[in-house]
Design a protein around this motif. Structure first.
Motif, PDB file in Angstrom:
ATOM      1  N   GLU A 120       0.833  -1.207   0.000  1.00  0.00           N
ATOM      2  CA  GLU A 120       0.000   0.000   0.000  1.00  0.00           C
ATOM      3  C   GLU A 120       0.867   1.257   0.000  1.00  0.00           C
ATOM      4  N   LEU A 121       1.946   1.236   0.789  1.00  0.00           N
ATOM      5  CA  LEU A 121       2.857   2.387   0.819  1.00  0.00           C
ATOM      6  C   LEU A 121       3.536   2.571  -0.541  1.00  0.00           C
ATOM      7  N   GLU A 122       3.902   1.480  -1.167  1.00  0.00           N
ATOM      8  CA  GLU A 122       4.561   1.560  -2.473  1.00  0.00           C
ATOM      9  C   GLU A 122       3.595   2.066  -3.538  1.00  0.00           C
ATOM     10  N   ALA A 123       2.335   1.636  -3.448  1.00  0.00           N
ATOM     11  CA  ALA A 123       1.335   2.122  -4.397  1.00  0.00           C
ATOM     12  C   ALA A 123       1.155   3.626  -4.274  1.00  0.00           C
ATOM     13  N   GLU A 124       1.134   4.102  -3.037  1.00  0.00           N
ATOM     14  CA  GLU A 124       1.002   5.547  -2.805  1.00  0.00           C
ATOM     15  C   GLU A 124       2.235   6.294  -3.289  1.00  0.00           C
ATOM     16  N   ARG A 125       3.417   5.751  -3.044  1.00  0.00           N
ATOM     17  CA  ARG A 125       4.654   6.422  -3.427  1.00  0.00           C
ATOM     18  C   ARG A 125       4.779   6.551  -4.939  1.00  0.00           C
ATOM     19  N   SER A 181      -1.511   1.165  -8.901  1.00  0.00           N
ATOM     20  CA  SER A 181      -2.527   0.369  -8.223  1.00  0.00           C
ATOM     21  C   SER A 181      -1.885  -0.546  -7.188  1.00  0.00           C
ATOM     22  N   TYR A 182      -2.710  -1.055  -6.285  1.00  0.00           N
ATOM     23  CA  TYR A 182      -2.221  -1.968  -5.256  1.00  0.00           C
ATOM     24  C   TYR A 182      -1.635  -3.230  -5.881  1.00  0.00           C
ATOM     25  N   GLY A 189       2.196   6.092  -7.161  1.00  0.00           N
ATOM     26  CA  GLY A 189       0.961   6.452  -7.847  1.00  0.00           C
ATOM     27  C   GLY A 189       0.460   5.351  -8.760  1.00  0.00           C
TER      28      GLY A 189
END
Length: 260
Positions: free
Chosen positions: A197-202, A206-207, A204
């Motif tokens: 989830e953190l990597e997806a946010e970093r 998808s999960y 931009g």
């Protein structure tokens, strides 16, 4: 392989889910009596029922306690005063780079992933030495030997634990009491969900894309399974593993790059 520990007693910390539960399940399958631990009473009860439903022959005891607090050690030892096996484990510190680490992150990491484990170890080893049998396994992290910037607190506190128990292992070895560390990396648990989830946010993305990215440089080209960590832990707790102590066992799909 019969690990020769049927009827022994084990305390498994943070074992209502994830890697702790996998370790408890592996020990229970060997006929070990297990003391489960967790903060959430409902999840803890569900974990105990799950083990009982496997038909394991041993007793299953539940201890609801938060490993962030010293009282957890008292509660665990009240339920099982003379454990033969102790598996230390806890939820990992919040992923963060050094500049983003808060004072609370340090406090929680030091208390929950270092001091509480050492307190429990210290209180059980004298009796283990007297009985000439003891197995202690610490579920730590690959961050001990291959630190990453985003895991500043995890690397610090778990490396500290590893250093202290390495020294202690040499004192305990003559009494058939061993201490070893299991270093999992990218095993498919709630922790891996958090990292993805953190990597997806970093990035931009998808999960699912993030999961694929996180797994992309695992040598085995897949995430590990909790039961694989549990099996490794159970082996180190066995009667035949008495000549193995003070070691770090990577359970990482062959990813660790160093020769040692």
């Amino acid at each position: 392989m019969d690990l020769g520990i049927s009827g022994r007693w084990a305390i498994v910390c943070a074992s209502s889910s994830g890697l702790g539960l996998a370790c408890a399940e592996a020990l229970a399958a060997e006929g070990v009596n297990v003391v489960l631990n967790g903060r959430d009473g409902d999840r803890l009860a569900a974990a105990a029922d799950r083990i009982r439903q496997t038909g394991a022959s041993g007793t299953v005891i539940q201890v609801q306690a938060d490993l962030l607090f010293p009282a957890a050690t008292d509660a665990l030892l009240a339920a099982c005063p003379e454990p033969d096996i102790v598996v230390t484990n806890n939820a990992g510190p919040r992923p963060a780079r050094l500049r983003d680490v808060t004072a609370q992150d340090w406090q929680r990491g030091i208390e929950g992933n270092l001091l509480n484990h050492l307190r429990l170890i210290d209180r059980v080893t004298d009796d283990m030495c007297e009985r000439k049998f003891g197995r202690i396994v610490n579920i730590t992290s690959a961050m001990v030997t291959a630190p990453k910037p985003i895991m500043a607190v995890s690397s610090a506190v778990r490396t500290g634990l590893t250093s202290v128990v390495k020294a202690l292992s040499m004192e305990l070895a003559p009494y058939n009491v061993t201490i070893n560390n299991v270093l999992p990396e990218r095993v498919d648990t709630g922790r891996m969900k958090q990292i993805s989830e953190l990597e997806a946010e970093r990035q931009g993305i998808s999960y699912e894309e993030a999961r694929a990215f996180v797994a992309s440089d695992i040598a085995a080209r897949r995430f590990g399974r909790p039961e694989e960590v549990g099996a490794a832990c159970a082996f180190l707790c066995g009667s035949l593993s008495g000549y193995i102590s003070g070691q770090n066992l990577h359970v990482d799909g062959g990813t660790h790059p160093s020769l040692f």
